[in-house]
Design an enzyme around this catalytic site. Sequence first.
Site, PDB file in Angstrom:
ATOM      1  N   PHE A 111      37.043  38.786  33.648  1.00  0.00           N
ATOM      2  CA  PHE A 111      36.034  38.533  34.682  1.00  0.00           C
ATOM      3  C   PHE A 111      36.531  38.874  36.083  1.00  0.00           C
ATOM      4  O   PHE A 111      35.734  39.100  36.991  1.00  0.00           O
ATOM      5  CB  PHE A 111      35.562  37.074  34.616  1.00  0.00           C
ATOM      6  CG  PHE A 111      36.437  36.077  35.316  1.00  0.00           C
ATOM      7  CD1 PHE A 111      36.124  35.641  36.599  1.00  0.00           C
ATOM      8  CD2 PHE A 111      37.553  35.547  34.692  1.00  0.00           C
ATOM      9  CE1 PHE A 111      36.918  34.704  37.249  1.00  0.00           C
ATOM     10  CE2 PHE A 111      38.350  34.614  35.324  1.00  0.00           C
ATOM     11  CZ  PHE A 111      38.033  34.190  36.609  1.00  0.00           C
ATOM     12  N   LYS A 112      37.851  38.942  36.270  1.00  0.00           N
ATOM     13  CA  LYS A 112      38.368  39.263  37.598  1.00  0.00           C
ATOM     14  C   LYS A 112      37.904  40.641  38.072  1.00  0.00           C
ATOM     15  O   LYS A 112      37.823  40.904  39.272  1.00  0.00           O
ATOM     16  CB  LYS A 112      39.891  39.184  37.611  1.00  0.00           C
ATOM     17  CG  LYS A 112      40.467  37.859  37.085  1.00  0.00           C
ATOM     18  CD  LYS A 112      40.106  36.692  37.964  1.00  0.00           C
ATOM     19  CE  LYS A 112      40.596  35.370  37.411  1.00  0.00           C
ATOM     20  NZ  LYS A 112      42.028  35.168  37.465  1.00  0.00           N
ATOM     21  N   ASP A 113      37.585  41.538  37.132  1.00  0.00           N
ATOM     22  CA  ASP A 113      37.086  42.858  37.516  1.00  0.00           C
ATOM     23  C   ASP A 113      35.776  42.770  38.293  1.00  0.00           C
ATOM     24  O   ASP A 113      35.481  43.644  39.109  1.00  0.00           O
ATOM     25  CB  ASP A 113      36.848  43.728  36.276  1.00  0.00           C
ATOM     26  CG  ASP A 113      38.136  44.150  35.593  1.00  0.00           C
ATOM     27  OD1 ASP A 113      39.112  44.451  36.301  1.00  0.00           O
ATOM     28  OD2 ASP A 113      38.153  44.175  34.346  1.00  0.00           O
ATOM     29  N   THR A 144      44.144  38.109  37.078  1.00  0.00           N
ATOM     30  CA  THR A 144      43.942  38.557  38.453  1.00  0.00           C
ATOM     31  C   THR A 144      44.826  39.761  38.761  1.00  0.00           C
ATOM     32  O   THR A 144      44.395  40.724  39.399  1.00  0.00           O
ATOM     33  CB  THR A 144      44.254  37.424  39.444  1.00  0.00           C
ATOM     34  OG1 THR A 144      43.264  36.402  39.310  1.00  0.00           O
ATOM     35  CG2 THR A 144      44.216  37.927  40.878  1.00  0.00           C
TER      36      THR A 144
END
Length: 468
Positions: A111-113, A144
């Site tokens: 999800f950091k993308d 991250t």
Amino acid sequence: MRYISTRGQAPARDFADVLLAGLAEDGGLFVPETWPHFSPSDWRAMRALPYPALAARVMQPFVGTSIPFAVLERICHEAYAGFGHPAVVPLVQLDTHLFVQELFHGPTLAFKDMAMQVLGRLFDYVLTRRDTRVTIVGATSGDTGSAAIEACAGRDRIDIMILHPHGRTSLVQRRQMTTVLAPNVGNVAVEGTFDDCQDLVKAMFADTPFREQMHLSAVNSINWARIAAQVPYYVAAALALGGPDREVAFSVPTGNFGNVLAAWVAGRMGLPITRLTIGSNRNDILTRFLDHNDMSIQQVEPSLSPSMDIQVSSNFERLLFELLDRDAEATRRAMEGFRKTGRMVVADPVWHRARSRFSAFRLDDAGTEAEIRGLRSATGYLADPHSAIGIAAGRAHPAGPGVPMVAMATAHPAKFPEAIERATGEHPALPPRLADLFNRTERFTVMPADLGAIEAAVRALAGRNAAA
């Protein structure tokens, strides 16, 4: 839009300044001076937008006049163009009122993308306009770092040094960071925990001469731009399920509190979000706080969900600032006392305010494996350990009759193949673009958690590239 520090001693800034500054000089975190708000008709008008256009629309009030809207739209379209699903953040239904939103279709499968692909381009735009460069330092518990490196590698005006806890990430997570050999990328494996890495990053920002000399900036969720870029996917889920004319709830596996804070921000902007459930692993400081008003630091224990192996949740400071009615002095005292004693004293009325919106759930490694196995058997869905905790938390804390619960799937199962294989007997394959990951050359340095040594490594990286 102007931004102020949660500790009240830093000058107010606009979005571009906050993007480059990362952490406030007084040690606090930047928050909007006032919260933007969309009307129900505004939300309804966004329902038909594709995700990149929706992201730009939701972020625009936070960006203000720092970046023209046409540029922000272009940045968002470019950021999400290479994602592996046309919906970018698809919803998957598991039960009548239980959904999963998949946030792992970006280049590093986490999800950091969702934020990092936007941040890299925002940095490029602002740095080019100002004809300057920055040195980004970041701490990662697993995801991250790879997302930040992917977003920043090869950019002419950025040097990036990522600290990760040595031996405490998955092999896939580590190799996604350490096999990127761009000259502007540095990796340090710190002999310690994620909290040690995070403390080193904050100490570098607190070292004013070093901060100014290196033009430090941050990509951790201490940087407000990260939070702003995460709000849109909560909006997308809520609108897809009937918002703003229908209530919705979210369940979020979290360690550093940034992801679930973005959901709280979406509610603060006017969406009817009734309940936010936090999923924790054995490092359960947030669950202990919400269940028993026990915000006390304990030893970090390695788990199957390493991105949540955290005891100091930095973004909680932003929520605390709001719970204390934006009393910066009270926030500063609470945070400084927490770091000094290892325990945060939160008055019962403030704790009850937190509990009115948030609930929490804890799942140990055995329970996580059982959840992965049970999900696969009952629904066919294969969840990584972090996502499995989020799904279990959502099931444990339903929001009420007819209210959809959306659990956030934060990583692709192939990032944690050993855990998946133990739970299900299956070995999830990496997507074709990462199939050769274990054949690539690694480059990283193992170092003690020593500020002077880490600063020297950062200085060497930036100096080498400045001279190139």
